[in-house]
Design a protein around this motif. Structure first.
Motif, mmCIF file in Angstrom:
data_model
loop_
_atom_site.group_PDB
_atom_site.id
_atom_site.type_symbol
_atom_site.label_atom_id
_atom_site.label_comp_id
_atom_site.label_asym_id
_atom_site.label_seq_id
_atom_site.Cartn_x
_atom_site.Cartn_y
_atom_site.Cartn_z
ATOM 1 N N THR A 1 0.827 -1.211 0.000
ATOM 2 C CA THR A 1 0.000 0.000 0.000
ATOM 3 C C THR A 1 0.861 1.261 0.000
ATOM 4 O O THR A 1 0.475 2.266 -0.597
ATOM 5 C CB THR A 1 -0.981 0.015 1.186
ATOM 6 N N LYS A 2 2.017 1.226 0.635
ATOM 7 C CA LYS A 2 2.914 2.393 0.594
ATOM 8 C C LYS A 2 3.407 2.653 -0.826
ATOM 9 O O LYS A 2 3.476 3.794 -1.267
ATOM 10 C CB LYS A 2 4.102 2.191 1.536
ATOM 11 N N LEU A 3 3.744 1.588 -1.536
ATOM 12 C CA LEU A 3 4.186 1.757 -2.917
ATOM 13 C C LEU A 3 3.061 2.338 -3.762
ATOM 14 O O LEU A 3 3.247 3.308 -4.491
ATOM 15 C CB LEU A 3 4.647 0.417 -3.509
ATOM 16 N N ARG A 4 1.899 1.764 -3.668
ATOM 17 C CA ARG A 4 0.760 2.244 -4.461
ATOM 18 C C ARG A 4 0.457 3.714 -4.148
ATOM 19 O O ARG A 4 0.250 4.521 -5.050
ATOM 20 C CB ARG A 4 -0.469 1.373 -4.188
ATOM 21 N N ARG A 5 0.429 4.048 -2.870
ATOM 22 C CA ARG A 5 0.143 5.423 -2.462
ATOM 23 C C ARG A 5 1.214 6.375 -2.985
ATOM 24 O O ARG A 5 0.910 7.456 -3.487
ATOM 25 C CB ARG A 5 0.064 5.492 -0.935
ATOM 26 N N SER A 6 2.485 5.978 -2.908
ATOM 27 C CA SER A 6 3.554 6.867 -3.371
ATOM 28 C C SER A 6 3.462 7.117 -4.870
ATOM 29 O O SER A 6 3.775 8.205 -5.344
ATOM 30 C CB SER A 6 4.928 6.309 -2.997
ATOM 31 N N LEU A 7 3.011 6.126 -5.618
ATOM 32 C CA LEU A 7 2.866 6.308 -7.061
ATOM 33 C C LEU A 7 1.704 7.228 -7.402
ATOM 34 O O LEU A 7 1.844 8.174 -8.178
ATOM 35 C CB LEU A 7 2.678 4.960 -7.752
ATOM 36 N N TYR A 8 0.542 6.954 -6.821
ATOM 37 C CA TYR A 8 -0.650 7.711 -7.187
ATOM 38 C C TYR A 8 -0.720 9.091 -6.546
ATOM 39 O O TYR A 8 -1.505 9.929 -6.974
ATOM 40 C CB TYR A 8 -1.918 6.919 -6.873
ATOM 41 N N GLN A 9 0.092 9.346 -5.531
ATOM 42 C CA GLN A 9 0.082 10.664 -4.907
ATOM 43 C C GLN A 9 1.287 11.495 -5.320
ATOM 44 O O GLN A 9 1.480 12.595 -4.818
ATOM 45 C CB GLN A 9 0.020 10.523 -3.382
ATOM 46 N N GLY B 1 -1.136 12.947 -15.842
ATOM 47 C CA GLY B 1 -2.457 12.375 -16.060
ATOM 48 C C GLY B 1 -2.607 10.955 -15.530
ATOM 49 O O GLY B 1 -3.605 10.292 -15.800
ATOM 50 N N ILE B 2 -1.609 10.472 -14.792
ATOM 51 C CA ILE B 2 -1.694 9.131 -14.208
ATOM 52 C C ILE B 2 -2.465 9.260 -12.905
ATOM 53 O O ILE B 2 -2.068 9.976 -12.005
ATOM 54 C CB ILE B 2 -0.286 8.550 -13.971
ATOM 55 N N GLU B 3 -3.595 8.569 -12.842
ATOM 56 C CA GLU B 3 -4.441 8.706 -11.669
ATOM 57 C C GLU B 3 -5.010 7.357 -11.237
ATOM 58 O O GLU B 3 -5.133 6.432 -12.040
ATOM 59 C CB GLU B 3 -5.584 9.676 -11.936
ATOM 60 N N GLN B 4 -5.325 7.273 -9.976
ATOM 61 C CA GLN B 4 -5.935 6.073 -9.421
ATOM 62 C C GLN B 4 -7.402 6.060 -9.822
ATOM 63 O O GLN B 4 -8.135 6.986 -9.533
ATOM 64 C CB GLN B 4 -5.787 6.101 -7.903
ATOM 65 N N GLN B 5 -7.809 5.000 -10.498
ATOM 66 C CA GLN B 5 -9.174 4.946 -10.990
ATOM 67 C C GLN B 5 -10.032 3.938 -10.251
ATOM 68 O O GLN B 5 -11.246 4.027 -10.274
ATOM 69 C CB GLN B 5 -9.176 4.616 -12.481
ATOM 70 N N TYR B 6 -9.427 2.973 -9.625
ATOM 71 C CA TYR B 6 -10.182 1.902 -8.986
ATOM 72 C C TYR B 6 -9.589 1.594 -7.618
ATOM 73 O O TYR B 6 -8.427 1.856 -7.356
ATOM 74 C CB TYR B 6 -10.125 0.610 -9.811
ATOM 75 N N GLY B 7 -10.410 0.976 -6.772
ATOM 76 C CA GLY B 7 -9.875 0.414 -5.551
ATOM 77 C C GLY B 7 -8.919 -0.705 -5.932
ATOM 78 O O GLY B 7 -9.006 -1.273 -7.019
ATOM 79 N N PHE B 8 -8.000 -1.033 -5.050
ATOM 80 C CA PHE B 8 -6.973 -2.008 -5.382
ATOM 81 C C PHE B 8 -7.402 -3.427 -5.044
ATOM 82 O O PHE B 8 -7.786 -3.712 -3.912
ATOM 83 C CB PHE B 8 -5.677 -1.672 -4.635
ATOM 84 N N THR B 9 -7.343 -4.296 -6.019
ATOM 85 C CA THR B 9 -7.517 -5.726 -5.830
ATOM 86 C C THR B 9 -6.298 -6.378 -6.461
ATOM 87 O O THR B 9 -6.145 -6.365 -7.686
ATOM 88 C CB THR B 9 -8.798 -6.245 -6.526
ATOM 89 N N ALA B 10 -5.413 -6.910 -5.628
ATOM 90 C CA ALA B 10 -4.221 -7.582 -6.164
ATOM 91 C C ALA B 10 -4.699 -8.803 -6.944
ATOM 92 O O ALA B 10 -5.470 -9.612 -6.432
ATOM 93 C CB ALA B 10 -3.295 -7.982 -5.030
ATOM 94 N N HIS B 11 -4.250 -8.915 -8.191
ATOM 95 C CA HIS B 11 -4.711 -10.014 -9.024
ATOM 96 C C HIS B 11 -3.763 -10.259 -10.184
ATOM 97 O O HIS B 11 -2.929 -9.427 -10.515
ATOM 98 C CB HIS B 11 -6.116 -9.739 -9.566
ATOM 99 N N ILE B 12 -3.921 -11.444 -10.780
ATOM 100 C CA ILE B 12 -3.261 -11.797 -12.032
ATOM 101 C C ILE B 12 -4.384 -12.094 -13.014
ATOM 102 O O ILE B 12 -5.184 -13.001 -12.784
ATOM 103 C CB ILE B 12 -2.360 -13.037 -11.871
#
Length: 153
Positions: A64-72, A80-91
Motif C-alpha cells: 500500500t505504501k508503494l501504491r500510495r507513493s505512485l498515485y500521490q 495524467g496518471i491517476e488512481q481509478q479503482y480500488g486495489f484488488t491484487a490479481h493476475i
C-alpha cells in the motif's frame, strides 16, 4: 508542433517514473519479496483473474505504501496518471467482451466455487520480487523498454 512521445510513454514520464521508484524504495523497508497468497479465482467486470492477498501485515503495508507513493506523486499526477479503482491484487487470466445468452451462469459459479475450495484447502504463496513500469494500449499488449525503471523488493 506537439511534443513527441518517447517510446510509448507520455512526454516527461520516462524521466519522472525512475524518480518515483527511487523515492519509493526507502518506504518499502527491507529488501525481501512481498508474500502474496492465492485466494482463488474472481470474476471481474470484463475479466477472469486469480485474486491475491498479502501474506502478512508487512507485505500489506509495503504494497500500500508503494501504491500510495505512485498515485500521490505530483509529477505523475501532472502526467495524467491517476488512481481509478480500488486495489484488488490479481493476475488477469483472460478478458471477455460479449457473453452468450446461452451461458450458464449458475454452472459457472459452481465451477468457480469448486476451484476456489481447492485454493483454500491447499494455499499457494507467490513471492513478488519486483515492480516494473509497463505501458499498455489495450489489455492484451504490455510493453517494456530495458531502461524503464524497476523496483526490487
Amino acid at each position: 508542433m506537439p511534443p513527441q512521445r518517447t517510446q510509448g510513454l507520455k512526454p516527461n514520464s520516462r524521466g519522472q517514473s525512475p524518480t518515483v521508484f527511487q523515492q519509493s524504495q526507502p518506504l518499502l523497508g527491507q529488501q525481501q519479496p512481498l508474500g502474496m497468497q492465492v485466494l482463488g479465482l474472481i470474476l471481474m467486470p470484463r475479466a477472469l483473474a486469480v485474486c491475491l492477498v498479502p501474506t502478512d501485515e508487512d507485505a500489506y503495508t509495503r504494497m500500500t505504501k508503494l501504491r500510495r507513493s505512485l498515485y500521490q506523486d505530483p509529477g505523475l499526477m501532472a502526467l495524467g496518471i491517476e488512481q481509478q479503482y480500488g486495489f484488488t491484487a490479481h493476475i488477469t487470466l483472460g478478458y471477455f467482451v460479449d457473453i452468450s445468452p446461452d451461458f450458464d451462469r449458475f454452472q459457472f459459479c459452481d465451477l468457480l466455487e469448486t476451484l476456489n475450495q481447492q485454493w483454500l484447502d491447499a494455499p499457494q504463496v507467490l513471492a513478488v520480487h519486483r515492480a516494473e513500469l509497463r505501458r499498455f494500449e489495450d489489455m492484451t499488449n504490455y510493453h517494456r523498454q530495458p531502461d524503464w525503471p524497476v523496483l526490487e523488493f
